[in-house]
Design a protein around this motif. Structure first.
Motif, PDB file in Angstrom:
ATOM      1  N   LYS A   1       0.836  -1.204   0.000  1.00  0.00           N
ATOM      2  CA  LYS A   1       0.000   0.000   0.000  1.00  0.00           C
ATOM      3  C   LYS A   1       0.874   1.260   0.000  1.00  0.00           C
ATOM      4  O   LYS A   1       0.668   2.185  -0.773  1.00  0.00           O
ATOM      5  CB  LYS A   1      -0.851  -0.030   1.276  1.00  0.00           C
ATOM      6  N   LEU A   2       1.883   1.266   0.871  1.00  0.00           N
ATOM      7  CA  LEU A   2       2.749   2.443   0.976  1.00  0.00           C
ATOM      8  C   LEU A   2       3.541   2.661  -0.316  1.00  0.00           C
ATOM      9  O   LEU A   2       3.734   3.790  -0.762  1.00  0.00           O
ATOM     10  CB  LEU A   2       3.708   2.287   2.175  1.00  0.00           C
TER      11      LEU A   2
ATOM     12  N   LYS B  42       4.817   6.349  -0.985  1.00  0.00           N
ATOM     13  CA  LYS B  42       5.286   6.804   0.340  1.00  0.00           C
ATOM     14  C   LYS B  42       6.612   6.150   0.737  1.00  0.00           C
ATOM     15  O   LYS B  42       7.295   6.630   1.634  1.00  0.00           O
ATOM     16  CB  LYS B  42       4.217   6.512   1.395  1.00  0.00           C
TER      17      LYS B  42
ATOM     18  N   HIS C  37       7.400   3.684  23.314  1.00  0.00           N
ATOM     19  CA  HIS C  37       5.962   3.479  23.101  1.00  0.00           C
ATOM     20  C   HIS C  37       5.548   3.997  21.726  1.00  0.00           C
ATOM     21  O   HIS C  37       5.460   5.207  21.502  1.00  0.00           O
ATOM     22  CB  HIS C  37       5.192   4.202  24.237  1.00  0.00           C
ATOM     23  N   PHE C  38       5.307   3.058  20.826  1.00  0.00           N
ATOM     24  CA  PHE C  38       4.862   3.396  19.474  1.00  0.00           C
ATOM     25  C   PHE C  38       3.342   3.582  19.493  1.00  0.00           C
ATOM     26  O   PHE C  38       2.653   3.014  20.321  1.00  0.00           O
ATOM     27  CB  PHE C  38       5.213   2.272  18.490  1.00  0.00           C
TER      28      PHE C  38
ATOM     29  N   PRO D  15      -1.878   3.016  14.198  1.00  0.00           N
ATOM     30  CA  PRO D  15      -1.045   2.063  13.466  1.00  0.00           C
ATOM     31  C   PRO D  15       0.399   2.571  13.298  1.00  0.00           C
ATOM     32  O   PRO D  15       0.613   3.680  12.800  1.00  0.00           O
ATOM     33  CB  PRO D  15      -1.741   1.954  12.100  1.00  0.00           C
TER      34      PRO D  15
ATOM     35  N   PRO E  59       2.960   2.048  11.259  1.00  0.00           N
ATOM     36  CA  PRO E  59       3.558   2.568  10.025  1.00  0.00           C
ATOM     37  C   PRO E  59       3.069   3.972   9.664  1.00  0.00           C
ATOM     38  O   PRO E  59       3.713   4.665   8.878  1.00  0.00           O
ATOM     39  CB  PRO E  59       3.110   1.562   8.949  1.00  0.00           C
TER      40      PRO E  59
ATOM     41  N   MET F 292       1.585   6.389  12.156  1.00  0.00           N
ATOM     42  CA  MET F 292       1.665   7.401  13.218  1.00  0.00           C
ATOM     43  C   MET F 292       3.113   7.874  13.395  1.00  0.00           C
ATOM     44  O   MET F 292       4.033   7.054  13.428  1.00  0.00           O
ATOM     45  CB  MET F 292       1.130   6.836  14.538  1.00  0.00           C
TER      46      MET F 292
ATOM     47  N   ASN G 189      -1.140   8.436  27.298  1.00  0.00           N
ATOM     48  CA  ASN G 189      -2.305   7.791  27.901  1.00  0.00           C
ATOM     49  C   ASN G 189      -2.779   8.472  29.176  1.00  0.00           C
ATOM     50  O   ASN G 189      -3.933   8.322  29.561  1.00  0.00           O
ATOM     51  CB  ASN G 189      -2.023   6.303  28.116  1.00  0.00           C
TER      52      ASN G 189
ATOM     53  N   LEU H  99      -4.956  10.959  27.089  1.00  0.00           N
ATOM     54  CA  LEU H  99      -5.926  10.363  26.157  1.00  0.00           C
ATOM     55  C   LEU H  99      -6.977   9.510  26.871  1.00  0.00           C
ATOM     56  O   LEU H  99      -8.169   9.607  26.576  1.00  0.00           O
ATOM     57  CB  LEU H  99      -5.172   9.498  25.126  1.00  0.00           C
ATOM     58  N   MET H 100      -6.531   8.650  27.800  1.00  0.00           N
ATOM     59  CA  MET H 100      -7.477   7.693  28.394  1.00  0.00           C
ATOM     60  C   MET H 100      -8.566   8.344  29.239  1.00  0.00           C
ATOM     61  O   MET H 100      -9.717   7.929  29.165  1.00  0.00           O
ATOM     62  CB  MET H 100      -6.734   6.608  29.180  1.00  0.00           C
TER      63      MET H 100
ATOM     64  N   PRO I 144      -9.144  12.844  14.245  1.00  0.00           N
ATOM     65  CA  PRO I 144      -9.404  11.971  13.090  1.00  0.00           C
ATOM     66  C   PRO I 144     -10.545  10.977  13.336  1.00  0.00           C
ATOM     67  O   PRO I 144     -11.217  10.571  12.401  1.00  0.00           O
ATOM     68  CB  PRO I 144      -8.083  11.237  12.877  1.00  0.00           C
ATOM     69  N   MET I 145     -10.754  10.587  14.568  1.00  0.00           N
ATOM     70  CA  MET I 145     -11.899   9.721  14.895  1.00  0.00           C
ATOM     71  C   MET I 145     -12.402  10.099  16.284  1.00  0.00           C
ATOM     72  O   MET I 145     -11.638  10.598  17.111  1.00  0.00           O
ATOM     73  CB  MET I 145     -11.535   8.221  14.794  1.00  0.00           C
TER      74      MET I 145
ATOM     75  N   PHE J  21     -10.906   0.943  18.386  1.00  0.00           N
ATOM     76  CA  PHE J  21      -9.719   0.732  17.556  1.00  0.00           C
ATOM     77  C   PHE J  21      -8.526   0.311  18.430  1.00  0.00           C
ATOM     78  O   PHE J  21      -7.789  -0.622  18.098  1.00  0.00           O
ATOM     79  CB  PHE J  21      -9.473   2.058  16.827  1.00  0.00           C
TER      80      PHE J  21
HETATM   81  N1  CAA Z   1      -0.144   0.495   6.622  1.00  0.00           N
HETATM   82  C1  CAA Z   1      -0.159   1.297   5.543  1.00  0.00           C
HETATM   83  N2  CAA Z   1      -1.087   2.244   5.363  1.00  0.00           N
HETATM   84  C2  CAA Z   1      -2.055   2.372   6.296  1.00  0.00           C
HETATM   85  C3  CAA Z   1      -2.112   1.556   7.453  1.00  0.00           C
HETATM   86  C4  CAA Z   1      -1.088   0.578   7.583  1.00  0.00           C
HETATM   87  N3  CAA Z   1      -1.019  -0.239   8.658  1.00  0.00           N
HETATM   88  N4  CAA Z   1      -3.184   1.921   8.199  1.00  0.00           N
HETATM   89  C5  CAA Z   1      -3.768   2.950   7.556  1.00  0.00           C
HETATM   90  N5  CAA Z   1      -3.092   3.228   6.413  1.00  0.00           N
HETATM   91  C6  CAA Z   1      -3.318   4.319   5.469  1.00  0.00           C
HETATM   92  C7  CAA Z   1      -4.523   4.166   4.598  1.00  0.00           C
HETATM   93  O1  CAA Z   1      -4.243   3.383   3.486  1.00  0.00           O
HETATM   94  C8  CAA Z   1      -4.811   5.627   4.210  1.00  0.00           C
HETATM   95  O2  CAA Z   1      -3.935   6.100   3.247  1.00  0.00           O
HETATM   96  P1  CAA Z   1      -4.362   7.333   2.260  1.00  0.00           P
HETATM   97  O3  CAA Z   1      -4.815   8.473   3.108  1.00  0.00           O
HETATM   98  O4  CAA Z   1      -3.112   7.636   1.489  1.00  0.00           O
HETATM   99  O5  CAA Z   1      -5.468   6.761   1.433  1.00  0.00           O
HETATM  100  C9  CAA Z   1      -4.443   6.366   5.446  1.00  0.00           C
HETATM  101  O6  CAA Z   1      -3.576   5.506   6.216  1.00  0.00           O
HETATM  102  C10 CAA Z   1      -5.680   6.691   6.213  1.00  0.00           C
HETATM  103  O7  CAA Z   1      -6.417   5.473   6.422  1.00  0.00           O
HETATM  104  P2  CAA Z   1      -7.960   5.305   6.100  1.00  0.00           P
HETATM  105  O8  CAA Z   1      -8.365   6.128   4.935  1.00  0.00           O
HETATM  106  O9  CAA Z   1      -8.265   3.847   6.095  1.00  0.00           O
HETATM  107  O10 CAA Z   1      -8.714   5.808   7.377  1.00  0.00           O
HETATM  108  P3  CAA Z   1      -8.549   7.145   8.138  1.00  0.00           P
HETATM  109  O11 CAA Z   1      -8.474   8.316   7.242  1.00  0.00           O
HETATM  110  O12 CAA Z   1      -9.603   7.106   9.198  1.00  0.00           O
HETATM  111  O13 CAA Z   1      -7.138   6.999   8.844  1.00  0.00           O
HETATM  112  C11 CAA Z   1      -6.050   6.447  10.828  1.00  0.00           C
HETATM  113  C12 CAA Z   1      -6.875   5.934   9.697  1.00  0.00           C
HETATM  114  C13 CAA Z   1      -4.669   6.874  10.336  1.00  0.00           C
HETATM  115  C14 CAA Z   1      -5.891   5.295  11.797  1.00  0.00           C
HETATM  116  C15 CAA Z   1      -6.773   7.687  11.442  1.00  0.00           C
HETATM  117  O14 CAA Z   1      -8.109   7.390  11.647  1.00  0.00           O
HETATM  118  C16 CAA Z   1      -6.185   8.131  12.740  1.00  0.00           C
HETATM  119  O15 CAA Z   1      -5.203   8.859  12.778  1.00  0.00           O
HETATM  120  N6  CAA Z   1      -6.816   7.695  13.858  1.00  0.00           N
HETATM  121  C17 CAA Z   1      -6.333   7.985  15.187  1.00  0.00           C
HETATM  122  C18 CAA Z   1      -5.245   7.018  15.498  1.00  0.00           C
HETATM  123  C19 CAA Z   1      -4.684   7.255  16.853  1.00  0.00           C
HETATM  124  O16 CAA Z   1      -5.042   8.183  17.570  1.00  0.00           O
HETATM  125  N7  CAA Z   1      -3.762   6.378  17.214  1.00  0.00           N
HETATM  126  C20 CAA Z   1      -3.166   6.450  18.493  1.00  0.00           C
HETATM  127  C21 CAA Z   1      -3.933   5.556  19.379  1.00  0.00           C
HETATM  128  S1  CAA Z   1      -3.304   5.654  20.995  1.00  0.00           S
HETATM  129  C22 CAA Z   1      -2.044   4.574  20.982  1.00  0.00           C
HETATM  130  O17 CAA Z   1      -1.724   3.894  20.058  1.00  0.00           O
HETATM  131  C23 CAA Z   1      -1.352   4.511  22.261  1.00  0.00           C
HETATM  132  C24 CAA Z   1      -1.887   3.564  23.242  1.00  0.00           C
HETATM  133  O18 CAA Z   1      -1.098   3.132  24.067  1.00  0.00           O
HETATM  134  C25 CAA Z   1      -3.288   3.189  23.362  1.00  0.00           C
END
Ligand code: CAA
Length: 285
Positions: free
Chosen positions: A56-57, A62, A143-144, A147, A149, A151, A193, A196-197, A228-229, A237
């Motif tokens: 995909k990338l 990318k 801490h990554f 997703p 790849p 973030m 966290n 966020l939490m 974003p969400m 998620f």
């Molecule tokens: N590999 C490659 N590409 C990926 C991918 C992956 N694993 N996951 C998503 N993508 C790509 C998609 O293909 C898409 O690319 P384009 O924009 O070029 O088309 C892009 O990322 C966006 O994906 P989507 O269109 O499917 O969906 P989206 O616009 O909703 O984006 C998201 C998805 C990037 C996850 C976005 O919704 C987002 O940023 N969400 C918030 C994520 C977040 O906050 N993460 C942190 C969570 S907290 C944490 O992780 C810490 C903890 O300890 C809990």
């Protein structure tokens, strides 16, 4: 003294969503990677996921290197003994403190004394996990974000005994993986966290108290604060079990009632509604 240039092989322990993402970005950065998990089918699934993500990338321009070349740098291993030649270890197994301690105590006997150990824990104390090894100064939190790849952030957590040298090399390593780093001291929830939490937990209270529907809470926060969400979608998620576990760490570790996990979040977890990964959380998938 360890230099970034001396790090050739990175071992990633745990081939779940986080571990496979970390293995992918490490391989993209040119490192040899050993992805280690005792579940062979988990490893196979992880490599398939990495291939899909790389494709995909690549198709989107990318990354420039061809996916098979990047994949060629990732080796699979089912035993901890197989990572003995790694120069840096990143653990990304389940958020189970005893499991992490057990793994690190075994690794401590297998890896040379100068190999840095990093844990991808999202909230468990780095200082406490480090004490199961003889190398607390070479132990750190990395801490990554999910997703991995996509973030840009890696939160680096300095344990009580983490040396400046360990911190600097870990920061350089994350930057080589094209990540921006922030540094946190080792207190419950670190930076991300800790903030966020409680927001996600409050979204569950807002739902539980009937203030609004899940859809309106999410749309409100998404459109009203440019996220974003929405928080409930994000919780699904991340995993409701993970969100609940982190709230417990905040509540236990900081002792303030403002961190008490929302009973509705607990009810979902009790029901086995863990979010996207189980097909049902706040929403159905
Ligand atoms: N590999 C490659 N590409 C990926 C991918 C992956 N694993 N996951 C998503 N993508 C790509 C998609 O293909 C898409 O690319 P384009 O924009 O070029 O088309 C892009 O990322 C966006 O994906 P989507 O269109 O499917 O969906 P989206 O616009 O909703 O984006 C998201 C998805 C990037 C996850 C976005 O919704 C987002 O940023 N969400 C918030 C994520 C977040 O906050 N993460 C942190 C969570 S907290 C944490 O992780 C810490 C903890 O300890 C809990």
């Amino acid at each position: 003294m360890t230099l970034l240039s001396e790090i050739k092989t990175i071992a990633v322990i745990g081939a779940g969503q986080m571990g496979s993402g970390i293995a992918q970005v490490a391989a993209q950065a040119g490192f040899q990677v050993i992805l280690c998990d005792n579940r062979l089918e988990g490893l196979t699934k992880a490599v398939q996921g990495i291939e899909k993500s790389l494709t995909k990338l690549f198709e989107k321009g990318k990354i420039e290197e061809h996916p098979p070349a990047i994949l060629g740098r990732i080796k699979k291993a089912v035993q901890l003994n197989d990572i003995a030649n790694a120069n840096f270890v990143i653990e990304a197994v389940n958020e189970n403190e005893n499991l992490k301690k057990e793994i690190f105590s075994q690794l401590d006997k297998i890896l040379p004394a100068n190999t840095i150990f990093a844990s991808n824990t999202s909230s468990l104390p780095i200082t406490r996990i480090a004490t199961t090894t003889q190398r607390s100064s070479k132990f750190i939190g990395m801490h990554f974000m999910n997703p991995v790849p996509i973030m840009n952030l890696v939160e680096i957590i300095r344990g009580h005994a983490t040396s400046e040298e360990t911190y600097l090399i870990t920061k350089q390593l994350a930057e080589k993986m094209q990540k921006v780093t922030v540094c946190s001291q080792d207190y419950p929830g670190f930076i991300i966290n800790r903030i966020l939490m409680p927001m996600i937990n409050e979204a569950f209270y807002t739902l539980m108290e009937g203030i609004a529907t899940a859809e309106d809470i999410d749309a409100g926060m998404k459109l009203g604060t440019n996220q974003p969400m929405g928080p409930l979608t994000l919780a699904d998620f991340i995993g409701l079990d993970t969100c609940y576990a982190i709230m417990k760490v905040l509540h236990d570790g900081l002792g303030d009632s403002k961190y008490r996990p929302c009973p509705l979040l607990k009810k979902y977890v009790d029901a086995g509604y863990f979010g996207k990964k189980t097909g049902q959380g706040v929403y159905k998938y």
